[in-house]
Design a protein around this motif. Structure first.
Motif, PDB file in Angstrom:
ATOM      1  N   LEU A  35       0.831  -1.211   0.000  1.00  0.00           N
ATOM      2  CA  LEU A  35       0.000   0.000   0.000  1.00  0.00           C
ATOM      3  C   LEU A  35       0.866   1.262   0.000  1.00  0.00           C
ATOM      4  O   LEU A  35       0.368   2.356   0.237  1.00  0.00           O
ATOM      5  N   GLN A  37       3.032   2.405   2.077  1.00  0.00           N
ATOM      6  CA  GLN A  37       2.875   3.143   3.340  1.00  0.00           C
ATOM      7  C   GLN A  37       4.207   3.609   3.902  1.00  0.00           C
ATOM      8  O   GLN A  37       4.900   2.893   4.644  1.00  0.00           O
ATOM      9  N   VAL A  40       5.209  10.437   6.555  1.00  0.00           N
ATOM     10  CA  VAL A  40       6.097  11.591   6.752  1.00  0.00           C
ATOM     11  C   VAL A  40       6.063  11.997   8.227  1.00  0.00           C
ATOM     12  O   VAL A  40       5.000  12.106   8.815  1.00  0.00           O
ATOM     13  N   GLU A  63      -7.331  14.730  -0.558  1.00  0.00           N
ATOM     14  CA  GLU A  63      -6.047  14.130  -0.186  1.00  0.00           C
ATOM     15  C   GLU A  63      -6.162  12.628  -0.338  1.00  0.00           C
ATOM     16  O   GLU A  63      -7.067  12.011   0.236  1.00  0.00           O
ATOM     17  N   GLY A  65      -4.720   8.972   0.466  1.00  0.00           N
ATOM     18  CA  GLY A  65      -3.823   8.288   1.389  1.00  0.00           C
ATOM     19  C   GLY A  65      -3.354   9.178   2.520  1.00  0.00           C
ATOM     20  O   GLY A  65      -2.167   9.455   2.647  1.00  0.00           O
ATOM     21  N   GLY A  67      -3.042   8.439   5.534  1.00  0.00           N
ATOM     22  CA  GLY A  67      -2.198   7.672   6.460  1.00  0.00           C
ATOM     23  C   GLY A  67      -2.478   8.050   7.898  1.00  0.00           C
ATOM     24  O   GLY A  67      -3.627   8.043   8.360  1.00  0.00           O
ATOM     25  N   LEU A  71       0.165  15.045   6.599  1.00  0.00           N
ATOM     26  CA  LEU A  71      -0.138  16.110   5.636  1.00  0.00           C
ATOM     27  C   LEU A  71      -1.536  16.688   5.882  1.00  0.00           C
ATOM     28  O   LEU A  71      -1.764  17.890   5.710  1.00  0.00           O
ATOM     29  N   GLU A  86      -8.862   7.150   1.894  1.00  0.00           N
ATOM     30  CA  GLU A  86      -7.872   6.181   2.396  1.00  0.00           C
ATOM     31  C   GLU A  86      -8.408   4.767   2.172  1.00  0.00           C
ATOM     32  O   GLU A  86      -9.570   4.494   2.446  1.00  0.00           O
ATOM     33  N   ASP A  88      -6.975   1.960   3.600  1.00  0.00           N
ATOM     34  CA  ASP A  88      -6.699   1.111   4.763  1.00  0.00           C
ATOM     35  C   ASP A  88      -7.705   1.437   5.872  1.00  0.00           C
ATOM     36  O   ASP A  88      -7.694   2.541   6.427  1.00  0.00           O
ATOM     37  N   LEU A  91      -6.425   2.935   9.224  1.00  0.00           N
ATOM     38  CA  LEU A  91      -5.975   4.332   9.132  1.00  0.00           C
ATOM     39  C   LEU A  91      -7.160   5.274   8.963  1.00  0.00           C
ATOM     40  O   LEU A  91      -7.213   6.334   9.582  1.00  0.00           O
ATOM     41  N   ASP A 116     -10.829   3.062  -2.463  1.00  0.00           N
ATOM     42  CA  ASP A 116      -9.653   2.970  -3.318  1.00  0.00           C
ATOM     43  C   ASP A 116      -9.625   4.217  -4.208  1.00  0.00           C
ATOM     44  O   ASP A 116     -10.588   4.467  -4.953  1.00  0.00           O
ATOM     45  N   ALA A 117      -8.545   4.971  -4.140  1.00  0.00           N
ATOM     46  CA  ALA A 117      -8.467   6.223  -4.908  1.00  0.00           C
ATOM     47  C   ALA A 117      -8.448   5.979  -6.420  1.00  0.00           C
ATOM     48  O   ALA A 117      -8.674   6.894  -7.199  1.00  0.00           O
ATOM     49  N   LEU A 136       1.424  10.456  -2.574  1.00  0.00           N
ATOM     50  CA  LEU A 136       0.734   9.308  -3.186  1.00  0.00           C
ATOM     51  C   LEU A 136       1.433   7.990  -2.893  1.00  0.00           C
ATOM     52  O   LEU A 136       2.671   7.940  -2.807  1.00  0.00           O
ATOM     53  N   PRO A 137       0.635   6.902  -2.765  1.00  0.00           N
ATOM     54  CA  PRO A 137       1.250   5.577  -2.678  1.00  0.00           C
ATOM     55  C   PRO A 137       2.015   5.323  -3.985  1.00  0.00           C
ATOM     56  O   PRO A 137       1.454   5.435  -5.069  1.00  0.00           O
ATOM     57  N   VAL A 140       1.021   3.040  -7.197  1.00  0.00           N
ATOM     58  CA  VAL A 140      -0.163   3.339  -8.021  1.00  0.00           C
ATOM     59  C   VAL A 140      -0.281   4.845  -8.311  1.00  0.00           C
ATOM     60  O   VAL A 140      -1.359   5.320  -8.697  1.00  0.00           O
TER      61      VAL A 140
HETATM   62  N1  SAM Z   1      -0.193  11.036   3.620  1.00  0.00           N
HETATM   63  C1  SAM Z   1       0.544  10.212   4.572  1.00  0.00           C
HETATM   64  C2  SAM Z   1       1.865  10.853   4.868  1.00  0.00           C
HETATM   65  O1  SAM Z   1       2.287  11.710   4.107  1.00  0.00           O
HETATM   66  O2  SAM Z   1       2.484  10.466   5.868  1.00  0.00           O
HETATM   67  C3  SAM Z   1       0.740   8.776   4.065  1.00  0.00           C
HETATM   68  C4  SAM Z   1       1.317   8.648   2.688  1.00  0.00           C
HETATM   69  S1  SAM Z   1       1.727   6.981   2.245  1.00  0.00           S
HETATM   70  C5  SAM Z   1       3.014   7.292   1.056  1.00  0.00           C
HETATM   71  C6  SAM Z   1       0.412   6.449   1.160  1.00  0.00           C
HETATM   72  C7  SAM Z   1      -0.959   6.281   1.819  1.00  0.00           C
HETATM   73  O3  SAM Z   1      -1.883   5.901   0.782  1.00  0.00           O
HETATM   74  C8  SAM Z   1      -1.083   5.223   2.894  1.00  0.00           C
HETATM   75  O4  SAM Z   1      -1.833   5.731   3.953  1.00  0.00           O
HETATM   76  C9  SAM Z   1      -1.854   4.066   2.212  1.00  0.00           C
HETATM   77  O5  SAM Z   1      -2.610   3.283   3.099  1.00  0.00           O
HETATM   78  C10 SAM Z   1      -2.721   4.830   1.240  1.00  0.00           C
HETATM   79  N2  SAM Z   1      -3.138   4.100   0.013  1.00  0.00           N
HETATM   80  C11 SAM Z   1      -2.457   3.139  -0.661  1.00  0.00           C
HETATM   81  N3  SAM Z   1      -3.133   2.759  -1.768  1.00  0.00           N
HETATM   82  C12 SAM Z   1      -4.268   3.507  -1.792  1.00  0.00           C
HETATM   83  C13 SAM Z   1      -5.389   3.575  -2.683  1.00  0.00           C
HETATM   84  N4  SAM Z   1      -5.442   2.806  -3.793  1.00  0.00           N
HETATM   85  N5  SAM Z   1      -6.399   4.426  -2.393  1.00  0.00           N
HETATM   86  C14 SAM Z   1      -6.356   5.212  -1.278  1.00  0.00           C
HETATM   87  N6  SAM Z   1      -5.311   5.190  -0.401  1.00  0.00           N
HETATM   88  C15 SAM Z   1      -4.287   4.358  -0.648  1.00  0.00           C
END
Ligand code: SAM
Length: 296
Positions: A35, A37, A40, A63, A65, A67, A71, A86, A88, A91, A116-117, A136-137, A140
């Motif tokens: 995912l 994850q 920051v 926004e 993800g 997390g 942010l 989000e 997850d 989260l 799912d975004a 962004l994750p 994807v």
């Molecule tokens: N925004 C947070 C930060 O900056 O600390 C977390 C960023 S982390 C790189 C990516 C986040 O996207 C995680 O919380 C993960 O669970 C979520 N995520 C992963 N795939 C996703 C999807 N397809 N749709 C929505 N959220 C997703």
């Protein structure tokens, strides 16, 4: 385009390394690569992302993800509303509590959507987003970005953090080796540019790769139709041209057009040299090519 606000409200207590670890431990959150994850834990990084995005008090931010909320908290300080999507459930469930604890007066500005975004649609969110701001994750990032620009016409601008290499590809100009499908497709929607770099040390866990910021400003007046049917038609020829990027367009587009001769006819009709390669065409060239009527 909007300009950054001179002074953010600065009310939210941003998450540092200790807070990120404590939150993750408390809710038994074990970051997964699947995912993307990487959370920051640096206030300066999230403030920089918000400043570079140029969002203001008038913006509704989508926004992706959120997390643990790093942010999200920085965004809530500055904008009207944050709609956080989000995937997850752990989260997504925890986020409103984190915001209520760290920025109680701002928590009414947050909506969390468990989805799912890559599939989320305007009907699932409570407000029309004007800007996408997201870390962004990584696995994807491009499909999410393209889906959101296609599905949410209200998005005027985006500032996203992605893998540095992907940031370079998105912002590349025609002619170079890194120019390709993501560059053309992002440019179909708007002006794309690199907007900064971010090192690995601001994340937990630390990724193996560097990150980069990319900004996309949607064309205020679209230079071509942006409806779904037209977008699909243009993206189909982009995919075909780059599937065999070392071949001439005449050869690379033979299957798409039905034959090499028909590919050549359409290329000539669009004012494109059939012996050229896809990497020299810009989004406008692909739009013209997709618009040529098939023979017969
Ligand atoms: N925004 C947070 C930060 O900056 O600390 C977390 C960023 S982390 C790189 C990516 C986040 O996207 C995680 O919380 C993960 O669970 C979520 N995520 C992963 N795939 C996703 C999807 N397809 N749709 C929505 N959220 C997703």
């Amino acid at each position: 385009m909007t300009t950054p606000e001179a002074t953010p409200r600065g009310e939210a207590a941003l998450l540092g390394p200790a807070e990120v670890r404590t939150l993750a431990a408390e809710f038994d959150i074990r970051p997964t690569k699947q995912l993307g994850q990487n959370f920051v834990h640096d206030g300066n990084t999230v403030r920089k992302i918000v400043a570079v995005s140029g969002v203001t008090r008038d913006d509704v931010v989508l926004e992706v993800g959120p997390g643990l909320g790093s942010l999200t908290l920085a965004l809530l300080d500055v904008v009207e509303r944050v709609v956080a999507v989000e995937i997850d459930p752990k989260l997504a469930t925890r986020l409103p509590t984190t915001v209520a604890e760290r920025a109680p007066e701002l928590s009414g500005r947050l909506d969390v959507v468990l989805e799912d975004a890559m599939r989320v649609l305007p009907s699932q969110v409570p407000a029309e987003p004007t800007a996408l701001v997201a870390n962004l994750p990584y696995n994807v990032a491009v499909p999410v970005l393209l889906h959101l620009f296609a599905a949410f016409p209200s998005l005027r601008t985006a500032l996203v953090m992605v893998q540095a290499e992907v940031a370079d590809r998105l912002a590349a100009s025609p002619g170079g080796k890194i120019y390709g499908v993501p560059s053309v497709k992002a440019n179909f929607f708007g002006e794309v540019r690199r907007a900064g770099s971010v090192g690995r040390h601001v994340f937990w866990p630390e990724p193996k790769i560097e990150s980069g910021l990319v900004r996309i400003d949607r064309y205020p007046t679209p230079p071509w139709p942006i409806d779904e049917e037209h977008r699909r038609r243009v993206f189909a020829v982009v995919d075909a041209a780059f599937a065999q990027r070392r071949k001439t367009l005449r050869a690379a587009l033979a299957t798409w057009a039905g034959s090499p001769a028909e590919a050549e006819r359409r290329l000539v009709a669009a004012g494109i040299e059939p012996s050229a390669r896809g990497e020299v065409l810009d989004a406008a060239d692909f739009v013209r090519l997709a618009a040529v009527d098939p023979i017969g």
